[in-house]
Motif scaffolding. Structure first.
Motif, PDB file in Angstrom:
ATOM      1  N   THR A 130      -3.412  12.792  -5.222  1.00 22.84           N
ATOM      2  CA  THR A 130      -3.305  13.023  -3.785  1.00 22.84           C
ATOM      3  C   THR A 130      -4.308  12.211  -2.979  1.00 22.84           C
ATOM      4  O   THR A 130      -3.972  11.597  -1.960  1.00 22.84           O
ATOM      5  N   THR A 131      -5.563  12.155  -3.433  1.00 26.60           N
ATOM      6  CA  THR A 131      -6.612  11.446  -2.679  1.00 26.60           C
ATOM      7  C   THR A 131      -6.329   9.957  -2.623  1.00 26.60           C
ATOM      8  O   THR A 131      -6.452   9.326  -1.549  1.00 26.60           O
ATOM      9  N   HIS A 132      -5.960   9.380  -3.754  1.00 28.00           N
ATOM     10  CA  HIS A 132      -5.671   7.949  -3.777  1.00 28.00           C
ATOM     11  C   HIS A 132      -4.469   7.624  -2.879  1.00 28.00           C
ATOM     12  O   HIS A 132      -4.470   6.612  -2.169  1.00 28.00           O
ATOM     13  N   ALA A 133      -3.437   8.484  -2.892  1.00 31.10           N
ATOM     14  CA  ALA A 133      -2.275   8.257  -2.031  1.00 31.10           C
ATOM     15  C   ALA A 133      -2.669   8.318  -0.564  1.00 31.10           C
ATOM     16  O   ALA A 133      -2.200   7.515   0.253  1.00 31.10           O
TER      17      ALA A 133
ATOM     18  N   LEU B  72       0.827  -1.210   0.000  1.00 32.89           N
ATOM     19  CA  LEU B  72       0.000   0.000   0.000  1.00 32.89           C
ATOM     20  C   LEU B  72       0.864   1.264   0.000  1.00 32.89           C
ATOM     21  O   LEU B  72       0.530   2.266  -0.636  1.00 32.89           O
ATOM     22  N   PHE B  73       1.996   1.245   0.694  1.00 36.34           N
ATOM     23  CA  PHE B  73       2.893   2.403   0.697  1.00 36.34           C
ATOM     24  C   PHE B  73       3.543   2.596  -0.674  1.00 36.34           C
ATOM     25  O   PHE B  73       3.740   3.735  -1.115  1.00 36.34           O
ATOM     26  N   VAL B  74       3.891   1.486  -1.332  1.00 29.71           N
ATOM     27  CA  VAL B  74       4.443   1.596  -2.687  1.00 29.71           C
ATOM     28  C   VAL B  74       3.407   2.215  -3.630  1.00 29.71           C
ATOM     29  O   VAL B  74       3.714   3.084  -4.455  1.00 29.71           O
ATOM     30  N   GLU B  75       2.153   1.782  -3.489  1.00 29.92           N
ATOM     31  CA  GLU B  75       1.088   2.339  -4.312  1.00 29.92           C
ATOM     32  C   GLU B  75       0.896   3.830  -4.008  1.00 29.92           C
ATOM     33  O   GLU B  75       0.623   4.631  -4.908  1.00 29.92           O
ATOM     34  N   ALA B  76       1.074   4.214  -2.704  1.00 28.34           N
ATOM     35  CA  ALA B  76       0.959   5.626  -2.338  1.00 28.34           C
ATOM     36  C   ALA B  76       2.070   6.447  -3.003  1.00 28.34           C
ATOM     37  O   ALA B  76       1.830   7.567  -3.484  1.00 28.34           O
ATOM     38  N   PHE B  77       3.288   5.909  -3.056  1.00 28.14           N
ATOM     39  CA  PHE B  77       4.385   6.607  -3.735  1.00 28.14           C
ATOM     40  C   PHE B  77       4.088   6.776  -5.219  1.00 28.14           C
ATOM     41  O   PHE B  77       4.295   7.850  -5.795  1.00 28.14           O
ATOM     42  N   ASN B  78       3.597   5.699  -5.837  1.00 27.92           N
ATOM     43  CA  ASN B  78       3.272   5.786  -7.267  1.00 27.92           C
ATOM     44  C   ASN B  78       2.177   6.819  -7.525  1.00 27.92           C
ATOM     45  O   ASN B  78       2.238   7.581  -8.490  1.00 27.92           O
ATOM     46  N   ALA B  79       1.177   6.825  -6.653  1.00 26.46           N
ATOM     47  CA  ALA B  79       0.099   7.805  -6.805  1.00 26.46           C
ATOM     48  C   ALA B  79       0.616   9.217  -6.589  1.00 26.46           C
ATOM     49  O   ALA B  79       0.182  10.167  -7.252  1.00 26.46           O
ATOM     50  N   GLY B  80       1.549   9.386  -5.638  1.00 22.74           N
ATOM     51  CA  GLY B  80       2.122  10.702  -5.393  1.00 22.74           C
ATOM     52  C   GLY B  80       2.913  11.209  -6.585  1.00 22.74           C
ATOM     53  O   GLY B  80       2.860  12.396  -6.920  1.00 22.74           O
ATOM     54  N   MET B  81       3.651  10.333  -7.247  1.00 18.75           N
ATOM     55  CA  MET B  81       4.411  10.748  -8.422  1.00 18.75           C
ATOM     56  C   MET B  81       3.489  11.132  -9.580  1.00 18.75           C
ATOM     57  O   MET B  81       3.846  11.942 -10.429  1.00 18.75           O
ATOM     58  N   GLU B  82       2.278  10.538  -9.586  1.00 19.74           N
ATOM     59  CA  GLU B  82       1.288  10.897 -10.598  1.00 19.74           C
ATOM     60  C   GLU B  82       0.366  12.008 -10.121  1.00 19.74           C
ATOM     61  O   GLU B  82      -0.622  12.324 -10.785  1.00 19.74           O
TER      62      GLU B  82
END
Length: 849
Positions: free
Chosen positions: A281-284, A268-278
């Motif tokens: 914000t809400t998904h992260a 989930l943290f890896v997915e948050a990083f990926n969402a942050g790079m894209e």
């Protein structure tokens, strides 16, 4: 079947035990004492058990070694024993038992002690090798039997303790009896796929010629150390749940218990990083929320899900802490992902190019020293250039080369360098190819235009001595030879040093110089200077002894002063306030007439001040007036931190002190009233106020009227009354000032400072009838000052002695070097003396007719 409750009889005591005690004994206290006794005996059994286990472990190591030596002596003779004893003495092993005992001996030390005891009994047969071998075998066999017998006794003691422990029911004996587990068949396939996605990293061997390997191809194993867990469908569902929807999270986790793992949090943290790079914000934020929820549940144990939900729903504080953690973690991830996204975009940007930029590190500053023009025709070397014995032609050639390098730069670079702005120079370098920028930086360094300066503290004492000092042998300057004893430059060359080193006086001042040099290096070494951690207010019940530095440090609870160097540092810092305290305190070195140094009139003056300083207030007594301590001609003492002067106030807990630093060398910028001159004033606390006035004493003397001998005193630190005045109108000495064989070098005609600079101020101070305390650097200095006062033609007031000239108990213990002559060294506040304006006592005398 009837239940058997006999096992509960092993419970020794509980808080609600129905026991009867004596009517005079409190039941709760009896239960408490009984529990303490139980715990004490339990800890005693555990300590004994631990010691026995350690002893058995040591015996297990030593016994085979004893048996091996015994068998060796039996087969090869006493030389085996001698060889082992020699090995234990020459090359011992550092192995030792793992205990907390201080000074725990090693196994080899134990064996060595044992063999010494064996040898003491067998050495009587040293002339007969057969009898010696037999005796050694006999003693070693006895040792073996003793160890085996001790091991048996240890086993019995351990068994007895364990039996006694087993009879007691304690919380430590509780074990899990029945437990339950949950198997979710629905989530097994997802668990398999999750395990397939996240496998532990495997290592592969890198070979020089992979094609030559027939059994293991080069690409059979890939390094997956950087592989990160990916989302499974269940994890993706968790990541879509909004914030504070805890019920939905619980239902999903209850349906798939495999989600309660660290792998889920990582994914989930890896997915948050990926969402942050894209920039999602809400998904992260939802990924972080779900990941931390799983993490908190795992930390609470097997029932973590229900426990965490219970805390979230019943305590708002718990939810607030959790949401703060979510927001903080999300902020860090978004910040880091933005940096990674920027780096990724710059890496993938084909238009981005490598640059050369000048960067400073730490407290280093980069500046540019631009030459003003070519070298002049005539060059006169002075200062450091002369000290380094440089050739004027060489210097001229280098200056011309420096100018030619600067002239070769283009106009834009010249303008950037002339602005002395690092940003402008870096902006110019950024537009150049790397190779061209590197060449320019190299040219800047070669020409001495590129400078690196640091704000760190440097000891430049040696450099100043080299510039200002004169050789004691030849009288020449500058000094170019560094003394191998002291580490300071002392002579013009080695020949002059060798000529001086034959004299006895050289070794005395060289050792003092070395002490000074080592003290300076220690101050700048960066070590933790614990001696400068000054103690706070003294307990009223603890008496302070001011008879010496050592007694002061001990009775004032300073940190332990472990070396003379630390004492020198601290005495140099505290010399000024402690000199004041030594004169004023009732337990100081100048109390009780100080062995005759304090005169009768002086004792009355000091007693008046001590009465005010040590007077203990009562609830209805008026406030005590502050004791005013005037320091005319203040210099270094005015720069001391307030915390240093607070050490003076701590010695007088019932008094109020106001210290005035007055002198033209006082550092001040603002104008203060009522004096109308630059100065400052600060109230440290209710017991101490510090004020500084940038003016001569005669300018402000009248502003302090009236003066009271009960509350006022003057301290002149190193006034130099007998030193020749440097004023243009004064007569100056025609030969140097110094000391020879303990006597002051005679002068021809000169005007002392007491007549040229101190006359008006000293007259005004004497008119107040308050004590005037003066200090001096040494015996010659104190003699010169007293003689100047005795022979002064400008002092109109009559005066009398308060304290006879002599040593100051609280002088600085550190030597200070005169930069103009390294043979001259002094100590701050070395000597002390005091006077006051003469007072006449009027007595009524009855005249007879």
């Amino acid at each position: 079947m009837p239940l058997n409750y006999d096992k509960w009889a092993n419970l020794e005591l509980s808080d609600d035990s129905d026991i009867e005690v004596h009517p005079n004994v409190d039941k709760k206290s009896f239960i408490k004492w009984k529990q303490q006794d139980i715990h004490h005996k339990r800890e005693e059994r555990r300590s004994t058990l631990k010691k026995l286990e350690i002893e058995r472990g040591i015996n297990a190591v030593l016994l085979p070694r004893v048996q091996a030596i015994r068998d060796g002596v039996h087969e090869h003779g006493p030389q085996v024993f001698s060889a082992e004893v020699a090995r234990l003495g020459n090359t011992p092993s550092p192995d030792k038992p793992l205990t907390d005992a201080p000074g725990q001996p090693t196994y080899d030390e134990m064996m060595q002690n044992l063999f010494i005891q064996v040898w003491e009994k067998a050495r009587v047969f040293i002339d007969d090798s057969e009898k010696l071998a037999a005796e050694l075998i006999s003693q070693l066999t006895k040792t073996e039997e003793s160890v085996l017998h001790r091991n048996s006794a240890i086993a019995d003691e351990i068994a007895a303790i364990e039996v006694e422990e087993g009879q007691k029911i304690t919380s430590e004996g509780i074990r899990t009896g029945f437990d339950s587990s949950h198997v979710n068949k629905i989530g097994q396939e997802e668990n398999k796929s999750q395990q397939q996605h996240y496998q532990p990293s495997q290592k592969s061997l890198e070979v020089l010629n992979p094609d030559a390997a027939t059994n293991t191809p080069a690409n059979t194993a890939n390094n997956t150390a950087d592989d990160l867990p990916s989302l499974t469908p269940s994890m993706a569902t968790l990541a879509r749940i909004p914030l504070r929807q805890y019920k939905a999270l619980v239902e999903l986790i209850a349906a798939d218990k495999t989600l309660l793992s660290d792998v889920t949090t990582d994914a989930l943290f890896v997915e948050a990083f990926n969402a942050g790079m894209e920039k999602k914000t809400t998904h992260a934020l939802q990924c972080v929320n779900a990941g931390l929820f799983i993490q908190y549940c795992n930390k609470l144990g097997k029932d973590g899900l229900s426990l965490f939900m219970q805390r979230l729903t019943q305590a708002r504080e718990a939810e607030a802490v959790f949401m703060k953690d979510v927001q903080d973690t999300h902020a860090r991830i978004m910040e880091r992902s933005a940096v990674l996204a920027e780096q990724s975009s710059s890496t993938n940007n084909p238009q981005e190019k490598e640059q050369i930029q000048l960067m400073s590190e730490g407290d280093t500053a980069i500046t540019f020293d631009v030459p003003e023009g070519p070298a002049p025709e005539n060059i006169i070397l002075e200062g450091d250039a002369k000290l380094q014995q440089l050739d004027s032609e060489t210097v001229k050639q280098w200056l011309n080369q420096r100018w030619s390098i600067f002239e070769a730069f283009d106009g834009e670079l010249k303008q950037a360098l002339s602005s002395n702005s690092l940003d402008n120079v870096n902006k110019y370098l950024a537009n150049l190819p790397v190779s061209s920028a590197e060449n320019i930086v190299k040219d800047l360094d070669t020409a001495g235009i590129l400078n690196f300066s640091s704000s760190e503290i440097r000891d430049e004492t040696g450099e100043r001595i080299a510039r200002k000092g004169r050789c004691p042998t030849t009288g020449e300057s500058p000094l170019g030879y560094v003394c191998p004893v002291s580490g300071y430059p002392t002579h013009v060359d080695e020949a002059a040093w060798r000529a001086d080193a034959t004299h006895e006086h050289y070794h005395e001042y060289a050792q003092r110089l070395r002490e000074v040099n080592e003290d300076e290096h220690d101050l700048r070494s960066g070590r933790d200077m614990t001696e400068f951690e000054l103690p706070p207010t003294q307990d009223l019940e603890h008496t302070v002894n001011l008879k010496s530095w050592e007694m002061l440090f001990y009775t004032r609870n300073f940190n332990s002063i472990d070396s003379l160097r630390s004492q020198r540092h601290l005495s140099r810092l505290l010399s000024y306030p402690m000199t004041v305290a030594g004169v004023l305190h009732e337990l100081g070195p100048y109390a009780d007439r100080a062995g005759g140094r304090v005169s009768g009139g002086g004792e009355r003056s000091l007693l008046a001040l001590r009465h005010t300083l040590h007077k203990q207030p009562t609830p209805y007594s008026p406030p005590t007036p502050p004791v005013r301590i005037f320091i005319p001609g203040a210099r270094a003492e005015s720069q001391l931190p307030p915390s240093v002067w607070m050490q003076l106030a701590h010695l007088f807990p019932h008094a109020r002190l106001h210290v005035y630093f007055v002198g033209p060398e006082v550092n001040a910028e603002e104008t203060i009233l009522p004096f109308g001159v630059p100065g400052w004033s600060t109230t440290v606390n209710s017991h101490l106020t510090l004020s500084a006035i940038q003016a001569s004493w005669e300018e402000v003397h009248d502003a302090f009227y009236p003066y009271d001998p009960f509350t006022d005193i003057f301290f002149n630190f190193h006034p130099g009354l007998g030193f020749p005045s440097m004023l243009p109108s004064s007569h100056r000495p025609s030969e140097g000032l110094g000391q020879r064989n303990g006597e002051v070098v005679p002068f021809r005609e000169f005007t002392p400072q007491i007549d040229a600079e101190w006359a008006t101020a000293f007259d005004k101070m004497l008119s107040t009838k308050c004590p005037i305390v003066c200090t001096a650097f040494g015996h010659a200095d104190i003699k010169r000052d007293v003689d100047a006062l005795l022979n002064s033609k400008q002092i109109t007031q009559e005066w009398e002695t308060v304290i006879e000239p002599g040593n100051n108990v609280f002088s600085s213990q550190r030597w200070e070097v005169a930069e103009f002559d390294t043979r001259v060294m002094i100590k701050s506040n070395w000597g002390l003396w005091a006077v006051r304006g003469r007072r006449y006592d009027i007595q009524n005398v009855e005249m007879e007719d």
